[in-house]
Design an enzyme around this catalytic site. Structure first.
Site, PDB file in Angstrom:
ATOM      1  N   GLN A   1       0.645  -1.105  -0.051  1.00 41.27           N
ATOM      2  CA  GLN A   1      -0.096   0.123  -0.244  1.00 41.27           C
ATOM      3  C   GLN A   1       0.839   1.447   0.111  1.00 41.27           C
ATOM      4  O   GLN A   1       0.407   2.219   0.710  1.00 41.27           O
ATOM      5  CB  GLN A   1      -1.002  -0.138   1.304  1.00 41.27           C
ATOM      6  CG  GLN A   1      -2.009  -0.907   1.014  1.00 41.27           C
ATOM      7  CD  GLN A   1      -3.075  -0.524  -0.097  1.00 41.27           C
ATOM      8  OE1 GLN A   1      -3.091   0.631  -0.348  1.00 41.27           O
ATOM      9  NE2 GLN A   1      -3.848  -1.257  -0.663  1.00 41.27           N
ATOM     10  N   SER A   2       2.197   1.184  -0.683  1.00 42.77           N
ATOM     11  CA  SER A   2       2.831   2.343  -0.631  1.00 42.77           C
ATOM     12  C   SER A   2       2.192   3.585  -1.294  1.00 42.77           C
ATOM     13  O   SER A   2       2.015   3.631  -2.521  1.00 42.77           O
ATOM     14  CB  SER A   2       4.165   1.915  -1.597  1.00 42.77           C
ATOM     15  OG  SER A   2       5.112   3.084  -1.875  1.00 42.77           O
ATOM     16  N   ASN A   3       2.010   4.721  -0.600  1.00 42.14           N
ATOM     17  CA  ASN A   3       1.844   5.927  -1.121  1.00 42.14           C
ATOM     18  C   ASN A   3       2.724   6.322  -2.331  1.00 42.14           C
ATOM     19  O   ASN A   3       2.423   7.258  -3.174  1.00 42.14           O
ATOM     20  CB  ASN A   3       1.560   7.117   0.002  1.00 42.14           C
ATOM     21  CG  ASN A   3       0.679   6.580   0.844  1.00 42.14           C
ATOM     22  OD1 ASN A   3      -0.537   6.327   0.746  1.00 42.14           O
ATOM     23  ND2 ASN A   3       0.983   6.667   2.343  1.00 42.14           N
TER      24      ASN A   3
ATOM     25  N   CYS B   1       4.713   4.653  -4.372  1.00 42.55           N
ATOM     26  CA  CYS B   1       4.535   3.860  -5.799  1.00 42.55           C
ATOM     27  C   CYS B   1       3.301   4.327  -6.355  1.00 42.55           C
ATOM     28  O   CYS B   1       3.209   4.629  -7.542  1.00 42.55           O
ATOM     29  CB  CYS B   1       4.327   2.339  -5.366  1.00 42.55           C
ATOM     30  SG  CYS B   1       5.949   1.731  -4.855  1.00 42.55           S
TER      31      CYS B   1
END
Length: 428
Positions: free
Chosen positions: A146-148, A150
């Site tokens: 859930q990387s912001n 990325c």
């Protein structure tokens, strides 16, 4: 019709590679009739000029000129893209139960634009300018499932007509499965990012640098020109994003209608670039504000070392321990939330209307308020600027955990005696 080629796969590395306080909703300060909220911002004319300039320059590349106080850092970027909506507002944050005479203000980098990209936009303005200058036709970056960062990179790359390849870290039991469409994943997949999945164990044993290099080599063999952005966009070049943020804050302090200054800047720390930029810029500028970072992964010593590497890459000539205080707010683990942390996020939203994400600003805010409750005299009379770094989409991944804490719905009671006639209420 758009090409809908399946773009998620399992990345296969080579086998040879190795309760402190409660927030009462009743004590939130109320405004008097016709009283405007207490705001700290530039004048109306200044804001209109800034907004017009921001709109006209959006998605354009501009020559970069650093603040005079940062002119001795090296290397200095030559160009940057205009990807965000700056300056982001600053306003007073009416948190309950603050120590005596303590004020907390909020720097709303969650409103920086780019599909709720938060602090990531500032770094990407410099990183993507470098990618374009090097002739890249695609971007590679890496992060958690859930990387912001990325998600922000995927959107920004598409704005600039670049393909984006993401390596996302997930659990061993999910690495062979479709990752779904929750939160950041939905945006990434909507904009056509290519997603490679790795397990947490593989990520830990191989490392982000090797993983991105593996993908880079593969794409080069296919005739592509990839540009690699590290975890969180946190390298010395990305650090300039928050050097610029301090120039922006300094300008707001000097030209705002409410003249004030800050004793502390508080921010979450997840990859180090934001903290490095804020701390060196605050040290060099006239702001001279104490920076406290709450790390949400690894530990403080890891980040002191990492930030030092970023500072050395800019030839800053300072010790990270001298310009930033890093506290541990990891809790039970990165992107993992306790019931108390989620309750804090919910109560802050209910009390102030500000939505914190559960991974970064939520944990930093929790850590700050916990310290205030345990050591109130340390914070008494101080003016604090809390940097909201965004990440709202991460809340969707916590919907099941936070669901039991929220309510506020019911079936409306409609007595049978109320007249009814078809077509009375038009539905659009």
């Amino acid at each position: 019709m758009l090409n809908s080629t399946w773009s998620i796969r399992r990345l296969t590395p080579s086998p040879s590679l190795s309760p402190f306080f409660a927030l009462p909703t009743t004590n939130t300060p109320k405004l008097r009739p016709n009283q405007t909220p207490f705001r700290f911002m530039a004048s109306t004319t200044q804001l209109q000029q800034q907004q017009q300039q921001s709109t006209s320059e959006f998605l354009t590349q501009r020559p970069y000129h650093p603040p005079t106080w940062a002119s001795k850092l090296n290397p200095i970027p030559s160009h940057a893209f205009s990807l965000g909506h700056f300056p982001t507002p600053i306003h007073k944050w009416n948190l309950p139960n603050l120590p005596k005479d303590t004020e907390v203000w909020l720097k709303r980098d969650d409103l920086s634009g780019m599909q709720l990209s938060g602090n990531k936009v500032r770094k990407l303005e410099f990183l993507l300018a470098d990618a374009v200058a090097q002739g890249a036709d695609c971007i590679i970056t890496i992060g958690g499932i859930q990387s912001n960062h990325c998600r922000a990179t995927a959107v920004a790359a598409k704005y600039l007509n670049l393909d984006c390849f993401l390596i996302l870290r997930t659990s061993k039991i999910l690495v062979e499965k479709d990752p779904g469409l929750t939160g950041n994943l939905l945006v990434e997949r909507l904009v056509g990012a290519h997603i490679d999945l790795v397990s947490k164990e593989e990520y830990s044993r191989i490392g982000s640098l090797t993983l991105t290099n593996l993908l880079k080599e593969k794409l080069i063999k296919e005739g592509r020109k990839p540009y690699v952005i590290p975890v969180g966009g946190s390298n010395s070049l990305g650090t300039w994003g928050y050097i610029e943020a301090i120039r922006e804050i300094e300008n707001q302090v000097q030209k705002g209608t409410m003249k004030t200054s800050f004793d502390d800047i508080v921010v979450a720390c997840g990859s180090g670039g934001t903290v490095a930029g804020l701390s060196i810029a605050s040290c060099l500028s006239e702001l001279k504000t104490k920076v406290t970072a709450y790390c949400v992964c690894d530990d403080p010593e890891y980040f002191y070392d990492y930030v030092q590497g970023l500072l050395d890459g800019l030839e800053a000539g300072v010790d990270s321990h001298d310009i930033v205080k890093i506290e541990n707010a990891k809790g039970v683990g990165y992107a993992m939330s306790t019931a108390e942390e989620l309750k804090f996020v919910k109560e802050v939203a209910e009390s102030t209307g500000v939505i914190l994400d559960p991974v970064y600003s939520g944990k930093a805010g929790y850590g700050m308020m916990k310290d205030m409750a345990e050591n109130p005299r340390k914070w008494e009379g101080r003016k604090i600027l809390f940097i909201h770094t965004g990440g709202l989409l991460g809340l969707y991944d916590k919907s099941e955990e936070i669901g039991s804490m929220v309510g506020g719905w019911r079936r409306m009671e409609l007595d049978e005696s109320i007249p009814r006639k078809d077509g009375t209420g038009k539905m659009f």
